[in-house]
Design a protein around this motif. Structure first.
Motif, PDB file in Angstrom:
ATOM      1  N   ASN A  83      -0.910 -21.877 -27.578  1.00 24.20           N
ATOM      2  CA  ASN A  83      -2.217 -21.460 -27.089  1.00 24.20           C
ATOM      3  C   ASN A  83      -2.985 -20.736 -28.190  1.00 24.20           C
ATOM      4  N   SER A  84      -4.294 -20.632 -27.999  1.00 25.91           N
ATOM      5  CA  SER A  84      -5.161 -19.929 -28.956  1.00 25.91           C
ATOM      6  C   SER A  84      -4.898 -20.406 -30.374  1.00 25.91           C
ATOM      7  N   LEU A  85      -4.863 -21.703 -30.546  1.00 24.94           N
ATOM      8  CA  LEU A  85      -4.536 -22.273 -31.848  1.00 24.94           C
ATOM      9  C   LEU A  85      -5.596 -21.925 -32.885  1.00 24.94           C
ATOM     10  N   LYS A  86      -5.124 -21.718 -34.118  1.00 24.85           N
ATOM     11  CA  LYS A  86      -5.988 -21.371 -35.233  1.00 24.85           C
ATOM     12  C   LYS A  86      -5.876 -22.447 -36.311  1.00 24.85           C
ATOM     13  N   PRO A  87      -6.876 -22.577 -37.155  1.00 21.90           N
ATOM     14  CA  PRO A  87      -6.773 -23.567 -38.245  1.00 21.90           C
ATOM     15  C   PRO A  87      -5.525 -23.379 -39.100  1.00 21.90           C
ATOM     16  N   GLU A  88      -5.076 -22.142 -39.265  1.00 22.08           N
ATOM     17  CA  GLU A  88      -3.882 -21.893 -40.082  1.00 22.08           C
ATOM     18  C   GLU A  88      -2.596 -22.338 -39.397  1.00 22.08           C
ATOM     19  N   ASP A  89      -2.689 -22.780 -38.138  1.00 23.09           N
ATOM     20  CA  ASP A  89      -1.525 -23.354 -37.465  1.00 23.09           C
ATOM     21  C   ASP A  89      -1.348 -24.829 -37.806  1.00 23.09           C
ATOM     22  N   THR A  90      -2.306 -25.392 -38.518  1.00 21.07           N
ATOM     23  CA  THR A  90      -2.216 -26.795 -38.912  1.00 21.07           C
ATOM     24  C   THR A  90      -0.972 -27.027 -39.758  1.00 21.07           C
ATOM     25  N   ALA A  91      -0.140 -27.984 -39.327  1.00 21.02           N
ATOM     26  CA  ALA A  91       1.120 -28.242 -40.018  1.00 21.02           C
ATOM     27  C   ALA A  91       1.832 -29.404 -39.342  1.00 21.02           C
ATOM     28  N   ILE A  92       2.899 -29.840 -39.972  1.00 17.22           N
ATOM     29  CA  ILE A  92       3.829 -30.765 -39.325  1.00 17.22           C
ATOM     30  C   ILE A  92       4.894 -29.902 -38.649  1.00 17.22           C
TER      31      ILE A  92
END
Length: 121
Positions: A83-92
Motif C-alpha cells: 500500500n501507499s506505493l512510492k516511486p522508490e519501491d520500483t523494483a523486481i
C-alpha cells in the motif's frame, strides 16, 4: 524439487496498492519460512519482508507500515500486500522460500522468477 510462481506485479501510480502472490508447488513438502526481496535498477537485492512457519513477520524499515506479508498454508502461498506505493519501491520483487521440509530433511533456499513492480509519479 519445489518451484515458486509469482504473480501480481505491474504498473501503478504513486500511493496506489498492489498485491503480489507466490505459490509453491512440488512434491510433498512443508514450508518453514518464506519472504520477499527486491532489486531496483543499479542496486543490490535487498530484503523486504519475511514470514515464519508460526506466522511471525519481519519487515525492512523502508516498507514498515505500508507492506504486509501473509501466508495461506493450505494453498502454499505467500502474499505481499503493498500500500501507499512510492516511486522508490520500483523494483523486481522476488519470492524466496528460505527453508522447507521434505522427506525427512530440510532444503532451500528457492527463488521465484521475479515480478516487476513499477510505481509512476
Amino acid at each position: 524439487q519445489v518451484q515458486l510462481v509469482e504473480s501480481g506485479g505491474g504498473l501503478i501510480q504513486a500511493w496506489g496498492s498492489l498485491r503480489l502472490s507466490c505459490e509453491a508447488s512440488g512434491r510433498t513438502f512443508i514450508i518453514v519460512d518464506m519472504g520477499w526481496y527486491r532489486q531496483a535498477p543499479g542496486k543490490e537485492r535487498e530484503f523486504v519482508a519475511r514470514i515464519s512457519e508460526s506466522g511471525g513477520t519481519s519487515y525492512a524499515d523502508s516498507v514498515k507500515g505500508r507492506f504486509t506479508i501473509s501466508r495461506d498454508n493450505a494453498k502454499n502461498t505467500v502474499y505481499l500486500q503493498m500500500n501507499s506505493l512510492k516511486p522508490e519501491d520500483t523494483a523486481i520483487y522476488s519470492c524466496n522460500l528460505g527453508t522447507y521440509w521434505s522427506g525427512g530433511d530440510y532444503y532451500g533456499p528457492v527463488w521465484g522468477q521475479g515480478a516487476q513492480v513499477t510505481v509512476s509519479t
